[in-house]
Design a protein around this motif. Structure first.
Motif, mmCIF file in Angstrom:
data_model
loop_
_atom_site.group_PDB
_atom_site.id
_atom_site.type_symbol
_atom_site.label_atom_id
_atom_site.label_comp_id
_atom_site.label_asym_id
_atom_site.label_seq_id
_atom_site.Cartn_x
_atom_site.Cartn_y
_atom_site.Cartn_z
ATOM 1 N N ASP A 102 -8.268 3.211 -39.268
ATOM 2 C CA ASP A 102 -6.910 3.248 -38.739
ATOM 3 C C ASP A 102 -5.946 3.435 -39.896
ATOM 4 O O ASP A 102 -6.214 2.992 -41.019
ATOM 5 C CB ASP A 102 -6.591 1.953 -37.986
ATOM 6 C CG ASP A 102 -5.459 2.137 -36.990
ATOM 7 O OD1 ASP A 102 -4.942 3.260 -36.882
ATOM 8 O OD2 ASP A 102 -5.097 1.152 -36.326
ATOM 9 N N ASP A 103 -4.830 4.096 -39.617
ATOM 10 C CA ASP A 103 -3.841 4.349 -40.658
ATOM 11 C C ASP A 103 -2.814 3.217 -40.692
ATOM 12 O O ASP A 103 -1.628 3.404 -40.429
ATOM 13 C CB ASP A 103 -3.169 5.710 -40.465
ATOM 14 C CG ASP A 103 -2.599 5.889 -39.066
ATOM 15 O OD1 ASP A 103 -2.885 5.057 -38.183
ATOM 16 O OD2 ASP A 103 -1.862 6.865 -38.864
ATOM 17 N N ALA A 104 -3.301 2.032 -41.046
ATOM 18 C CA ALA A 104 -2.464 0.839 -41.126
ATOM 19 C C ALA A 104 -3.173 -0.182 -42.019
ATOM 20 O O ALA A 104 -4.322 0.022 -42.405
ATOM 21 C CB ALA A 104 -2.226 0.252 -39.740
ATOM 22 N N THR A 105 -2.497 -1.283 -42.315
ATOM 23 C CA THR A 105 -3.095 -2.332 -43.143
ATOM 24 C C THR A 105 -3.896 -3.317 -42.308
ATOM 25 O O THR A 105 -4.442 -4.286 -42.843
ATOM 26 C CB THR A 105 -2.012 -3.093 -43.927
ATOM 27 O OG1 THR A 105 -1.041 -3.611 -43.003
ATOM 28 C CG2 THR A 105 -1.313 -2.174 -44.918
ATOM 29 N N THR A 106 -3.970 -3.092 -40.997
ATOM 30 C CA THR A 106 -4.796 -3.881 -40.090
ATOM 31 C C THR A 106 -5.463 -2.928 -39.109
ATOM 32 O O THR A 106 -5.140 -1.730 -39.070
ATOM 33 C CB THR A 106 -3.960 -4.907 -39.294
ATOM 34 O OG1 THR A 106 -2.978 -4.204 -38.506
ATOM 35 C CG2 THR A 106 -3.241 -5.878 -40.230
ATOM 36 N N ILE A 107 -6.404 -3.450 -38.314
ATOM 37 C CA ILE A 107 -7.044 -2.632 -37.289
ATOM 38 C C ILE A 107 -7.270 -3.489 -36.043
ATOM 39 O O ILE A 107 -7.672 -4.649 -36.137
ATOM 40 C CB ILE A 107 -8.371 -2.025 -37.797
ATOM 41 C CG1 ILE A 107 -8.883 -0.959 -36.843
ATOM 42 C CG2 ILE A 107 -9.414 -3.094 -38.075
ATOM 43 C CD1 ILE A 107 -9.986 -0.078 -37.442
ATOM 44 N N ASN A 108 -6.961 -2.920 -34.891
ATOM 45 C CA ASN A 108 -7.141 -3.623 -33.621
ATOM 46 C C ASN A 108 -8.608 -3.519 -33.222
ATOM 47 O O ASN A 108 -9.085 -2.448 -32.856
ATOM 48 C CB ASN A 108 -6.233 -3.011 -32.550
ATOM 49 C CG ASN A 108 -6.201 -3.824 -31.274
ATOM 50 O OD1 ASN A 108 -7.220 -4.379 -30.851
ATOM 51 N ND2 ASN A 108 -5.040 -3.892 -30.648
ATOM 52 N N MET A 109 -9.323 -4.639 -33.246
ATOM 53 C CA MET A 109 -10.756 -4.626 -32.979
ATOM 54 C C MET A 109 -11.084 -4.731 -31.496
ATOM 55 O O MET A 109 -12.257 -4.709 -31.114
ATOM 56 C CB MET A 109 -11.439 -5.758 -33.756
ATOM 57 C CG MET A 109 -11.273 -5.611 -35.263
ATOM 58 S SD MET A 109 -11.939 -7.005 -36.227
ATOM 59 C CE MET A 109 -13.713 -6.717 -36.059
ATOM 60 N N SER A 110 -10.063 -4.807 -30.654
ATOM 61 C CA SER A 110 -10.295 -4.900 -29.212
ATOM 62 C C SER A 110 -9.811 -3.682 -28.447
ATOM 63 O O SER A 110 -10.088 -3.545 -27.255
ATOM 64 C CB SER A 110 -9.621 -6.160 -28.640
ATOM 65 O OG SER A 110 -8.217 -6.119 -28.850
ATOM 66 N N ASP A 111 -9.106 -2.766 -29.142
ATOM 67 C CA ASP A 111 -8.580 -1.576 -28.462
ATOM 68 C C ASP A 111 -8.836 -0.335 -29.313
ATOM 69 O O ASP A 111 -8.006 0.039 -30.142
ATOM 70 C CB ASP A 111 -7.085 -1.735 -28.182
ATOM 71 C CG ASP A 111 -6.533 -0.591 -27.348
ATOM 72 O OD1 ASP A 111 -7.298 0.343 -26.999
ATOM 73 O OD2 ASP A 111 -5.321 -0.617 -27.032
ATOM 74 N N PRO A 112 -9.988 0.318 -29.132
ATOM 75 C CA PRO A 112 -10.335 1.501 -29.937
ATOM 76 C C PRO A 112 -9.346 2.653 -29.803
ATOM 77 O O PRO A 112 -9.271 3.496 -30.696
ATOM 78 C CB PRO A 112 -11.709 1.899 -29.393
ATOM 79 C CG PRO A 112 -12.252 0.662 -28.766
ATOM 80 C CD PRO A 112 -11.068 -0.054 -28.207
#
Length: 202
Positions: A102-112
């Motif tokens: 993902d192009d961010a400093t976090t990643i949503n692990m529940s919404d691909p």
């Protein structure tokens, strides 16, 4: 530019990116990578090969699954041009390993669907038994689970990478290759330098 300067520049450019490169992160040495999408481990990436080595999944399918999540920055004037397996212990059950970026400093692990791209990989070997799976090509081919996708090398910015295996414990080493953006006219300069070297050899 002198002939010697051209030769030196070409020698630096043709050196393999992985030459004498230490691991950027090894879980046995540097500690466990984060398994939380909102708090990934930051890893400093530099020009050339950036090697991440760890384990994911769960030992014997018992206990919670171990995800590995890290964030990195591609500096201005550089591209992420490669993501590939340097080593990988394939699961005996045939389950595939999962990855997402993902192009961010976090990643949503529940919404691909919020990922830049995502996909599954299996181990591939060349004729000498070396792992060579091109993970960048898998991600670039299109998100498997509804992410937005990307086209070609990844430009400057902050990114988060997530790897996960469904059951067994997997050992892996992933190589991220960071390449400087060629300056205008550099391709022509390299071509002229190559011609000059050929002429000097004759």
């Amino acid at each position: 530019m002198s002939y010697q300067s051209l030769v030196t520049m070409l020698a630096v450019l043709v050196l393999p990116f992985g030459t004498a490169k230490a691991l950027n992160w090894n879980e046995m040495i540097n500690g466990e990578l984060s398994n939380v999408g909102n708090a990934p481990t930051f890893i400093l990436f530099t020009e050339g090969s950036n090697l991440i080595e760890g384990t994911m999944g769960s030992l014997g399918g018992v206990g919670p699954l171990d995800a590995d999540v890290w964030t990195f920055t591609i500096a201005a004037g550089y591209y992420l041009t490669g993501i590939s397996l340097a080593s990988y212990s394939a699961p005996t059950s045939g389950l595939d390993s999962f990855m997402a970026i993902d192009d961010a400093t976090t990643i949503n692990m529940s919404d691909p669907s919020q990922h830049l791209s995502n996909g599954l990989w299996t181990e591939e070997l060349d004729g000498f038994g070396n792992t060579y799976t091109d993970l960048m090509a898998i991600l670039d081919a299109g998100p498997m689970f509804g992410g937005t996708g990307f086209d070609g090398p990844i430009g400057p910015g902050d990114y988060t990478f997530w790897v996960q295996e469904g059951s067994e414990q997997i050992e892996y080493c992933i190589n991220f290759v960071v390449t400087p953006v060629p300056e205008p006219g550099s391709a022509l300069l390299l071509g002229l330098a190559g011609m000059l070297m050929l002429r000097r050899r004759r």
